[in-house]
Design a protein around this motif. Sequence first.
Motif, short mmCIF file in Angstrom:
data_model
loop_
_atom_site.label_atom_id
_atom_site.label_comp_id
_atom_site.label_asym_id
_atom_site.label_seq_id
_atom_site.Cartn_x
_atom_site.Cartn_y
_atom_site.Cartn_z
N LYS A 122 0.83 -1.21 0.00
CA LYS A 122 0.00 0.00 0.00
C LYS A 122 0.87 1.26 0.00
CE LYS A 122 -3.89 -2.05 2.47
NZ LYS A 122 -4.64 -2.04 3.75
N LEU A 123 1.93 1.25 0.82
CA LEU A 123 2.83 2.41 0.85
C LEU A 123 3.52 2.61 -0.50
CD1 LEU A 123 4.55 2.23 4.35
CD2 LEU A 123 3.27 4.15 3.41
N GLU A 124 3.99 1.52 -1.09
CA GLU A 124 4.65 1.62 -2.40
C GLU A 124 3.70 2.16 -3.46
OE1 GLU A 124 7.83 1.31 -3.35
OE2 GLU A 124 8.23 1.11 -1.20
N GLU A 125 2.45 1.69 -3.45
CA GLU A 125 1.46 2.17 -4.41
C GLU A 125 1.18 3.67 -4.20
OE1 GLU A 125 -1.36 2.37 -7.49
OE2 GLU A 125 0.31 1.01 -7.08
N LEU A 126 1.06 4.06 -2.94
CA LEU A 126 0.82 5.47 -2.64
C LEU A 126 1.99 6.33 -3.14
CD1 LEU A 126 -1.00 7.55 -1.24
CD2 LEU A 126 0.27 7.08 0.87
N LYS A 127 3.23 5.89 -2.87
CA LYS A 127 4.41 6.64 -3.33
C LYS A 127 4.45 6.69 -4.85
CE LYS A 127 7.70 4.49 -1.20
NZ LYS A 127 8.98 4.08 -0.61
N ARG A 128 4.14 5.57 -5.49
CA ARG A 128 4.16 5.53 -6.95
C ARG A 128 3.15 6.52 -7.53
NH1 ARG A 128 1.32 4.49 -10.91
NH2 ARG A 128 -0.40 3.65 -9.71
N GLU A 134 -0.30 11.40 -9.99
CA GLU A 134 -1.71 11.02 -9.99
C GLU A 134 -2.46 11.64 -8.81
OE1 GLU A 134 -2.10 6.76 -10.20
OE2 GLU A 134 -0.69 6.61 -11.86
N ILE A 135 -1.75 11.88 -7.72
CA ILE A 135 -2.35 12.52 -6.55
C ILE A 135 -1.49 13.70 -6.15
CG2 ILE A 135 -3.50 10.44 -5.68
CD1 ILE A 135 -1.24 10.08 -3.68
N ASP A 136 -2.11 14.68 -5.50
CA ASP A 136 -1.35 15.86 -5.08
C ASP A 136 -0.74 15.62 -3.69
OD1 ASP A 136 -3.58 15.94 -3.50
OD2 ASP A 136 -4.16 17.99 -4.02
N GLU A 137 0.03 16.61 -3.24
CA GLU A 137 0.75 16.48 -1.98
C GLU A 137 -0.21 16.38 -0.79
OE1 GLU A 137 4.32 18.66 0.52
OE2 GLU A 137 3.88 19.32 -1.53
N THR A 138 -1.31 17.09 -0.85
CA THR A 138 -2.28 17.06 0.25
C THR A 138 -2.87 15.66 0.41
OG1 THR A 138 -2.83 19.35 -0.27
CG2 THR A 138 -4.34 18.16 1.18
N GLU A 143 -3.14 10.44 3.21
CA GLU A 143 -3.04 8.97 3.19
C GLU A 143 -1.95 8.47 4.14
OE1 GLU A 143 -5.05 6.72 1.63
OE2 GLU A 143 -6.30 8.44 1.16
N LEU A 144 -0.83 9.18 4.16
CA LEU A 144 0.24 8.80 5.10
C LEU A 144 -0.23 8.92 6.54
CD1 LEU A 144 3.51 10.32 3.58
CD2 LEU A 144 2.91 7.91 3.82
N ASP A 145 -0.97 9.98 6.84
CA ASP A 145 -1.51 10.16 8.20
C ASP A 145 -2.49 9.04 8.53
OD1 ASP A 145 0.04 12.39 8.57
OD2 ASP A 145 -1.56 13.80 8.02
N ARG A 146 -3.23 8.57 7.54
CA ARG A 146 -4.17 7.47 7.77
C ARG A 146 -3.43 6.18 8.14
NH1 ARG A 146 -7.96 6.36 3.09
NH2 ARG A 146 -6.86 4.41 2.88
N PHE A 147 -2.28 5.96 7.55
CA PHE A 147 -1.47 4.79 7.92
C PHE A 147 -1.06 4.88 9.38
CE2 PHE A 147 -0.43 4.15 3.31
CZ PHE A 147 -0.90 2.86 3.23
N VAL A 148 -0.68 6.08 9.82
CA VAL A 148 -0.28 6.27 11.21
C VAL A 148 -1.48 6.06 12.13
CG1 VAL A 148 0.58 7.94 12.90
CG2 VAL A 148 1.63 7.79 10.64
N ARG A 162 7.91 9.75 3.45
CA ARG A 162 7.57 11.08 2.95
C ARG A 162 8.80 11.73 2.31
NH1 ARG A 162 5.50 13.29 7.48
NH2 ARG A 162 3.40 12.77 6.87
N GLU A 163 9.93 11.67 3.02
CA GLU A 163 11.16 12.28 2.50
C GLU A 163 11.62 11.58 1.22
OE1 GLU A 163 14.08 12.33 5.59
OE2 GLU A 163 12.77 13.46 6.95
N ALA A 164 11.52 10.25 1.20
CA ALA A 164 11.94 9.52 0.00
C ALA A 164 11.07 9.87 -1.20
CB ALA A 164 11.90 8.01 0.27
#
Length: 171
Positions: A122-128, A134-138, A143-148, A162-164
């Motif tokens: 899921k993280l790899e797909e989100l980063k891709r 396909e998605i903006d920074e917001t 989505e990253l916050d939802r993982f947390v 996030r940094e990567a």
Amino acid sequence: MGWLRENAFAIAIGTLLVSGGLLVVVLGYVSLVVYAALTAGVSLVGVVTDLAVPYLPVVAVLFVLLTVSTVGVSWGILRRLSLPKSERLGSAAERAGKRYPVLDELGVADSLTPPEPTTEEKLEELKRRYVAGEIDETTFERELDRFVADDSVDDERVNDEREAALDRRTS
């Protein structure tokens, strides 16, 4: 029960071969006796009646074993095939399993539904998707916050991801 489940396919193949072979032998013997009666001019009804008493139960049992083992081997082969997996097939099989409980017991829906993606996938797909634009920074941050929030990823890992992703997107 575990040993039986693990070896069910081999048992079904063995039963299929043995019951099929014995059925061929018994039916061949009956055919020879009927042929001999026909060529000797003996009453066919009497010969068939004499054969039906001892051999009919044997033929019936062998036929049932052959049928059950054929179904077992067929099911084993189908389970080993590379079946397509999709959400649509899985949900259709799940609905069929509710209507026909035997399908649910056989695990048809489980074998047609794709496995849930792991947190890593899921993280790899989100980063891709973010790097591809396909998605903006917001959306990416949300989505990253939802993982947390789901406790599937810790804060430190999210910051690293996030940094990567930001580095990849800017380069």
